[in-house]
Design a protein around this motif. Structure first.
Motif, PDB file in Angstrom:
ATOM      1  N   CYS A  38      -5.035   0.837   7.340  1.00 18.48           N
ATOM      2  CA  CYS A  38      -5.672   1.440   6.170  1.00 18.48           C
ATOM      3  C   CYS A  38      -5.977   2.896   6.513  1.00 18.48           C
ATOM      4  N   THR A  55      -8.110   5.783  -0.812  1.00 17.09           N
ATOM      5  CA  THR A  55      -7.546   5.032   0.303  1.00 17.09           C
ATOM      6  C   THR A  55      -6.131   4.596  -0.027  1.00 17.09           C
ATOM      7  N   ASP A  57      -3.068   1.722   1.419  1.00 20.64           N
ATOM      8  CA  ASP A  57      -2.803   0.534   2.223  1.00 20.64           C
ATOM      9  C   ASP A  57      -1.388   0.591   2.801  1.00 20.64           C
ATOM     10  N   ARG A  58      -1.065  -0.378   3.636  1.00 17.68           N
ATOM     11  CA  ARG A  58       0.243  -0.388   4.292  1.00 17.68           C
ATOM     12  C   ARG A  58       1.376  -0.462   3.283  1.00 17.68           C
ATOM     13  N   SER A 106      -5.234  -3.935   7.387  1.00 16.67           N
ATOM     14  CA  SER A 106      -4.593  -3.698   6.104  1.00 16.67           C
ATOM     15  C   SER A 106      -5.259  -4.593   5.066  1.00 16.67           C
ATOM     16  N   GLY A 107      -5.129  -4.223   3.816  1.00 23.50           N
ATOM     17  CA  GLY A 107      -5.743  -4.974   2.738  1.00 23.50           C
ATOM     18  C   GLY A 107      -7.186  -4.546   2.497  1.00 23.50           C
ATOM     19  N   CYS A 109      -8.511  -1.880   1.524  1.00 24.24           N
ATOM     20  CA  CYS A 109      -8.780  -0.643   2.261  1.00 24.24           C
ATOM     21  C   CYS A 109      -9.979   0.110   1.698  1.00 24.24           C
ATOM     22  N   ARG A 112     -13.308  -1.305   3.283  1.00 25.29           N
ATOM     23  CA  ARG A 112     -13.488  -1.441   4.731  1.00 25.29           C
ATOM     24  C   ARG A 112     -14.286  -0.309   5.344  1.00 25.29           C
TER      25      ARG A 112
END
Length: 126
Positions: A38, A55, A57-58, A106-107, A109, A112
């Motif tokens: 992230c 943000t 993410d992957r 990941s996920g 993001c 976090r």
């Protein structure tokens, strides 16, 4: 240890644009590793707390703060280990120190906490 280095800040008039860059490096750090993290941009206006801007993410999915939605675009170039923030239609309220950050997850993001931070780059709109 992951190192993040921001660049691209500066002074601009209202309505102007800037593009921030954040280069990621670390011993043994590959493009694949970077692509699975992230990544995000945060900012801290003068006298205020740091806030989340955007943000990514992957899979390239993005989330933006309401205040920048439609004006800012976050993107990344995995091959170059670089994160970007394109900022258009800048407003005086966008004046802040901008930081890029990463977390080896990941996920979700936008929700976090982030482990790794750059030193920041100043953006001034006036």
């Amino acid at each position: 240890q992951v190192q993040l280095v921001e660049s691209g800040g500066g002074s601009v008039q209202p309505g102007g644009s800037l593009r921030l860059s954040c280069t990621v490096s670390a011993y043994g750090y590959t493009a694949y590793t970077y692509s699975s993290y992230c990544m995000g941009w945060f900012r801290q206006p003068p006298g205020k707390e740091r806030e989340r801007v955007a943000t990514i993410d992957r899979d390239g999915s993005t989330v933006y703060a309401d205040s920048v939605q439609g004006r800012f675009t976050i993107s990344k170039d995995n091959a170059k280990n670089t994160l970007y923030l394109q900022m258009n239609s800048l407003e005086p309220e966008d004046t802040a120190m901008y930081y890029c950050a990463a977390v080896p997850r990941s996920g979700f993001c936008y929700l976090r906490g982030y482990n790794y931070w750059g030193q920041g780059t100043q953006v001034t709109v006036s």
